[in-house]
Design a protein around this motif. Structure first.
Motif, mmCIF file in Angstrom:
data_model
loop_
_atom_site.group_PDB
_atom_site.id
_atom_site.type_symbol
_atom_site.label_atom_id
_atom_site.label_comp_id
_atom_site.label_asym_id
_atom_site.label_seq_id
_atom_site.Cartn_x
_atom_site.Cartn_y
_atom_site.Cartn_z
ATOM 1 N N ARG A 175 59.073 6.349 -25.774
ATOM 2 C CA ARG A 175 58.340 7.522 -26.265
ATOM 3 C C ARG A 175 57.168 7.863 -25.351
ATOM 4 O O ARG A 175 56.886 9.036 -25.086
ATOM 5 N N ARG A 176 56.468 6.838 -24.871
ATOM 6 C CA ARG A 176 55.302 7.095 -24.008
ATOM 7 C C ARG A 176 55.729 7.743 -22.687
ATOM 8 O O ARG A 176 55.076 8.680 -22.212
ATOM 9 N N GLN A 231 47.619 6.933 -30.566
ATOM 10 C CA GLN A 231 47.919 5.574 -31.053
ATOM 11 C C GLN A 231 48.610 5.663 -32.394
ATOM 12 O O GLN A 231 48.246 6.451 -33.262
ATOM 13 N N ASN A 232 49.602 4.819 -32.573
ATOM 14 C CA ASN A 232 50.306 4.720 -33.854
ATOM 15 C C ASN A 232 50.128 3.324 -34.409
ATOM 16 O O ASN A 232 50.148 2.358 -33.665
ATOM 17 N N TYR A 271 49.875 10.784 -25.837
ATOM 18 C CA TYR A 271 50.460 9.816 -26.759
ATOM 19 C C TYR A 271 49.375 9.204 -27.624
ATOM 20 O O TYR A 271 48.685 8.285 -27.221
ATOM 21 N N ASP A 328 58.697 2.161 -28.269
ATOM 22 C CA ASP A 328 57.368 2.685 -27.964
ATOM 23 C C ASP A 328 57.255 3.112 -26.504
ATOM 24 O O ASP A 328 56.742 4.200 -26.199
ATOM 25 N N SER A 360 50.937 -1.967 -31.041
ATOM 26 C CA SER A 360 50.302 -0.773 -30.494
ATOM 27 C C SER A 360 49.156 -1.119 -29.555
ATOM 28 O O SER A 360 49.000 -0.501 -28.494
ATOM 29 N N THR A 393 54.339 -5.689 -35.656
ATOM 30 C CA THR A 393 53.940 -4.370 -36.155
ATOM 31 C C THR A 393 53.314 -4.448 -37.538
ATOM 32 O O THR A 393 52.795 -3.444 -38.034
#
Length: 266
Positions: free
Chosen positions: A55-56, A264-265, A262, A52, A229, A217
């Motif tokens: 990716r951010r 939120q996932n 980015y 994560d 997240s 998760t």
């Protein structure tokens, strides 16, 4: 200095897990996640959070980023069942001692320092960010001081569900603390209170479950967002470059930051 791709380790169930992301080019930033006690390395506690954060950073043009998990007090994978509770008690005692001794006499901090220094010199680069969960938060702060003594640049230290311990005044701007929201919240974050010199920047995060669940998760809120997240949103609000931050939207009940880079996932 040699570079390679991501290290993939196979857990006991045969599932692949990337516990270290090692970019092919010279990293511009290195992020280390430090675990607390009673942790199984094969459980891949930080795997999703490590992916994560990469990716951010990439979404705001900061790449490549090197990430790695560190276990300052050891892991439980190789501990026989008959020695399990004795080993866990020994880990807890070490954390308790490390909360109050000088950083250069800190067992967990010094072990993490040696591992990070070796890893960084081999495949890291740029400024360092240390993120410590539980007792790993105690070790993260002490490790950061040891690293800066040796000339490394530590950008920030983030404590997640960590016992409260004293932070030097000249480090208060770099150390942030995150704890579970609620009147009781996380029992571990009450450990060490009251404390002179506690982190001045401390914020709650609403998560499901308890102390061991910050990076889960599979625990979701009403909007389908996972604990991981929600925690990483808070962490990112401290780490993201100022120029990439979106404006605040204000209403009567809440203040939310909406990131254009980015989403939120769950």
């Amino acid at each position: 200095m040699g570079r390679s791709g991501a290290e993939v380790r196979t857990n006991m169930n045969g599932a692949d897990q990337a516990l270290e992301y090692q970019p092919a080019a010279e990293p511009v930033k290195s992020v280390y996640f430090l675990s607390g006690i009673g942790t199984w390395r094969s459980g891949n506690l930080f795997g999703p959070a490590m992916a994560d954060i990469v990716r951010r950073y990439a979404a705001v043009g900061i790449t490549p980023v090197h990430v790695r998990d560190i276990y300052p007090y050891g892991w439980m994978d190789d501990v026989p069942m008959k020695r399990f509770y004795r080993f866990l008690a020994r880990q807890a005692l070490r954390v308790s001692r490390d909360m109050y001794v000088k950083y250069y006499r800190n067992a967990g901090g010094y072990r993490a320092f040696r591992e990070i220094r070796k890893d960084y010199d081999r495949c890291g680069g740029g400024s360092l960010v240390l993120i410590g969960h539980s007792g790993g938060g105690v070790a993260a702060y002490k490790t950061a001081k040891l690293l800066e003594d040796r000339g490394y640049t530590v950008e920030q230290v983030i404590l997640v569900g960590a016992p409260v311990h004293s932070i030097a005044s000249d480090w208060q701007g770099k150390v942030k603390s995150l704890r579970k929201a609620g009147r009781i919240g996380d029992y571990v974050t009450w450990w060490g209170r009251p404390c002179i010199g506690a982190p001045r920047k401390s914020e709650p995060v609403v998560i499901r479950g308890g102390h061991t669940d910050y990076f889960r998760t599979d625990l979701l809120d009403e909007e389908g967002r996972s604990n991981m997240s929600l925690v990483m949103d808070k962490v990112w609000s401290w780490l993201q470059p100022k120029e990439s931050r979106a404006p605040l939207l204000r209403d009567k009940k809440t203040v939310r930051m909406i990131s254009q880079h980015y989403p939120q996932n769950p």
